[in-house]
Design an enzyme around this catalytic site. Structure first.
Site, PDB file in Angstrom:
ATOM      1  N   LYS B  74     -43.836  44.157 -22.396  1.00 33.81           N
ATOM      2  CA  LYS B  74     -42.608  44.604 -22.955  1.00 33.81           C
ATOM      3  C   LYS B  74     -41.998  43.869 -24.195  1.00 33.81           C
ATOM      4  O   LYS B  74     -42.483  42.723 -24.143  1.00 33.81           O
ATOM      5  CB  LYS B  74     -41.769  44.929 -21.643  1.00 33.81           C
ATOM      6  CG  LYS B  74     -41.257  46.184 -22.416  1.00 33.81           C
ATOM      7  CD  LYS B  74     -40.015  45.531 -20.472  1.00 33.81           C
ATOM      8  CE  LYS B  74     -38.393  46.742 -21.605  1.00 33.81           C
ATOM      9  NZ  LYS B  74     -37.450  46.613 -20.108  1.00 33.81           N
ATOM     10  N   SER B 149     -36.620  51.762 -18.191  1.00 32.31           N
ATOM     11  CA  SER B 149     -36.919  51.636 -19.609  1.00 32.31           C
ATOM     12  C   SER B 149     -38.575  50.845 -20.302  1.00 32.31           C
ATOM     13  O   SER B 149     -38.739  50.651 -21.020  1.00 32.31           O
ATOM     14  CB  SER B 149     -36.330  49.667 -20.514  1.00 32.31           C
ATOM     15  OG  SER B 149     -35.997  49.076 -19.226  1.00 32.31           O
ATOM     16  N   SER B 173     -36.586  49.286 -13.957  1.00 34.67           N
ATOM     17  CA  SER B 173     -36.938  49.521 -15.934  1.00 34.67           C
ATOM     18  C   SER B 173     -38.590  48.919 -15.359  1.00 34.67           C
ATOM     19  O   SER B 173     -38.929  49.559 -16.095  1.00 34.67           O
ATOM     20  CB  SER B 173     -36.473  48.811 -17.062  1.00 34.67           C
ATOM     21  OG  SER B 173     -35.236  49.355 -16.938  1.00 34.67           O
TER      22      SER B 173
END
Lengths: 96, 485
Positions: B74, B149, B173
């Site tokens: 990420k 997210s 997330s």
């Protein structure tokens, strides 16, 4: 409730356009309304829990370790003089 | 069958003594990426195939345990020499001078970073639509969001563009996009993975997590990246040595471990009808396979969402105050500008709408006159919740739908912040109390995967993953392949 959006801009170090100000004021009011749900719960005698880990933070060994290269700082900073990073003036005579 | 569709552990075995198979495997991943990335937008930065293959072959030659396997990361987890943007204009050209501890450990174990995945800006969002680089799309239905997210990490694992990915989880997330893209998502106990190098959103809630094709792959990677880190004083020892071996052997003739599932009624109210039914069917199936199911009421749970958002915004406004400094990220010549003008201009230009909204609200919450009314109150709710839930977690695992609704179509949820925040109603709870939690596929509704969330007691990660594996075996829905055109 009345939210002073200009004050929040100052606190958050933001400068919004008129349009943004209008849209965000509306959102902020709405979200604060949502936060007010917290008024519905009885919290007498409850201590705040700032962190789930209520242990003392330890201190690392005070030893020399490889840190960030000075060259990296010189390369990424907007402006340096003799290896020092140049920042904006903190005292300008303006009221902050 | 190509290795691309296999779980990471099988790929590692297949390529360990076969460097040709390793290059072939990586080529196949890049073929998938070439075919689907334009539509799905899982990556912000994709590294060139020849660089990744070169590093992979080197790791393999050195006999490292992960044998050169590519992993996606990420884009809020620092990678030395690889751009790390947090999906924000303010860090668009930021190249970290060091690796996050988890990345360093992955590399040391012989994994190679294939690219940095798309996300909501500074992890602030639940759909990956607040990314400065544009939204990701759900491989199961590209008109829908992949969740957020860590949406890009969900996309690349689900669409076989990488065998596993790192995500971060502040209020769901990792689990949200895992549920929406039909993969396995694991948020460890708070402190279970070092946060050193994770770009902070809300430090008392932030946790790096794993997104994989099933729980066994998560256990494999966990063993390499877990462990205390002197650079993160909140890091803990999860004691997961030998877990991979143990979890891999489940279902091989031995009786599966069983557990008690705790159904907190308040976590099932307000859940969309077919999500409720699909998840409850999974619970019923587990019950018929010998799991005990207990229903309880915890009214305080209804206050978790506002408490979470108050705490997250307050911490965010403090953490994000660092941006604008003339040392990294978006900046300009600081001469002849006042301090306030300098910062305000850069920050206004560099932050997107949702980030501005959150840091302004955080500033409000922490300002004189409102601190007690909102922030302290939210922290009290947090303690109350923990005091109510920990005894339940000593008896069993709290089971709920991971998400209260199915993935919205792009644009559907993003315009109304309260609707967006309401998506996190199930997932914020473990973050508030520091518990580990997972999401796995419970079933399907409207041809889309539906996630089951399981919450365990703090430091109970090992048993939580073993139970998750048991559930995967009983339900039989892991390593799924979305039908893609």
């Amino acid at each position: 409730m009345e939210v002073d959006i200009k004050r929040l801009e100052r606190l958050a170090l933001l400068k919004l356009s008129d349009e943004e100000e209008k849209a965000l004021s509306k959102d902020v009011e709405k979200i604060i309304g949502f936060f007010k749900q917290l008024d519905g719960i009885v919290l007498e005698g409850v201590e705040p829990l700032f962190h789930v880990m209520e242990k003392e933070a330890g201190v690392r060994e005070d030893s020399v370790e490889k840190g960030i290269e000075k060259l990296w700082i010189e390369r990424s900073a907007a402006k340096t003089i003799d290896g020092y990073v140049v920042g904006p003036r903190t005292i300008t005579g303006e009221e902050s | 069958m190509s290795l691309v569709n296999k779980q990471l552990r099988y790929v590692v075995e297949a390529v360990r003594d076969n460097r040709e198979a390793l290059s072939e495997y990586i080529y196949r991943l890049y073929e998938r990426i070439e075919r689907y990335e334009e539509k799905l937008k899982g990556f912000i930065t994709l590294r060139p195939a020849d660089t990744v293959i070169r590093e992979a072959l080197e790791a393999n030659r050195l006999g490292k345990p992960l044998a050169g396997i590519p992993i996606a990361v990420k884009d809020n987890i620092s990678t030395e020499g690889i751009r790390t943007t947090c999906a924000s204009a303010i860090l668009e050209n930021y190249i970290p001078p060091y690796d996050a501890t988890v990345v360093k450990r992955l590399r040391e174990a012989g994994a190679v970073i294939i690219g940095k995945t798309n996300m909501d800006e500074f992890a602030m969002g639940s759909t990956t639509e607040t990314s400065y680089f544009g939204p990701s799309r759900n491989p199961w239905d590209p008109s829908r969001v992949p969740g957020g997210s860590s949406g890009g990490s969900g996309v690349v694992v689900s669409a076989y563009m990488a065998p596993a990915a790192l995500g971060s989880d502040t209020g769901g997330s990792v689990r949200n996009p895992a549920a929406y893209t039909g993969i396995f998502g694991y948020k460890p106990t708070y402190g279970g993975l070092s946060r050193y190098g994770l770009i902070a959103y809300a430090s008392s809630l932030d946790q790096i997590g794993l997104m994989t094709r099933d729980s066994v792959d998560a256990a494999l990677l966990l063993e390499y990246i877990a462990g205390e880190d002197p650079r993160d004083p909140t890091s803990l020892d999860l004691r997961v040595g030998g877990l991979f071996k143990e979890i891999s052997s489940l279902g091989e003739g031995r009786d599966l471990p069983k557990a008690r599932l705790v159904i907190v009624k308040e976590m099932w109210s307000g859940v969309e009808d077919h999500v409720f039914k699909t998840t409850m069917n999974a619970v019923d199936k587990l019950s018929s396979e010998g799991f005990e199911v207990e229903e309880v009421s915890v009214p305080e749970v209804s206050y978790a969402l506002p408490a979470y958002y108050v705490i997250a915004f307050a911490e965010a406004s403090s953490n994000l105050s660092r941006y604008g400094i003339p040392l990294y990220g978006l900046s300009k010549d600081p001469e002849n500008t006042s301090w306030i003008d300098y910062y305000s201009e850069i920050r206004s230009k560099g932050f997107g709408k949702e980030v501005k909204r959150r840091i302004m609200l955080g500033s409000f919450i922490l300002s004189a006159g409102y601190y007690e009314q909102y922030y302290i109150k939210a922290l009290k709710v947090r303690r109350l919740l923990r005091d109510r839930l920990l005894p339940l977690l000593r008896r069993g695992y709290i089971a709920s739908p991971t998400m209260p609704i199915q993935p919205p179509r792009l644009g559907e949820a993003i315009e109304d912040p309260l609707r967006l925040y309401a998506m996190d109603i199930e997932t914020v709870i473990p973050n508030l109390i520091g518990s580990p939690a997972i999401s796995l596929v419970a079933g399907f509704a409207n041809s889309l995967p539906v996630g089951l969330q399981l919450i365990g007691p703090p430091l109970g990660d090992r048993d939580l993953l073993l139970i998750a594996r048991t559930i995967e075996i009983i339900i039989g829905l892991s390593n799924l392949s979305p039908q893609m055109g």
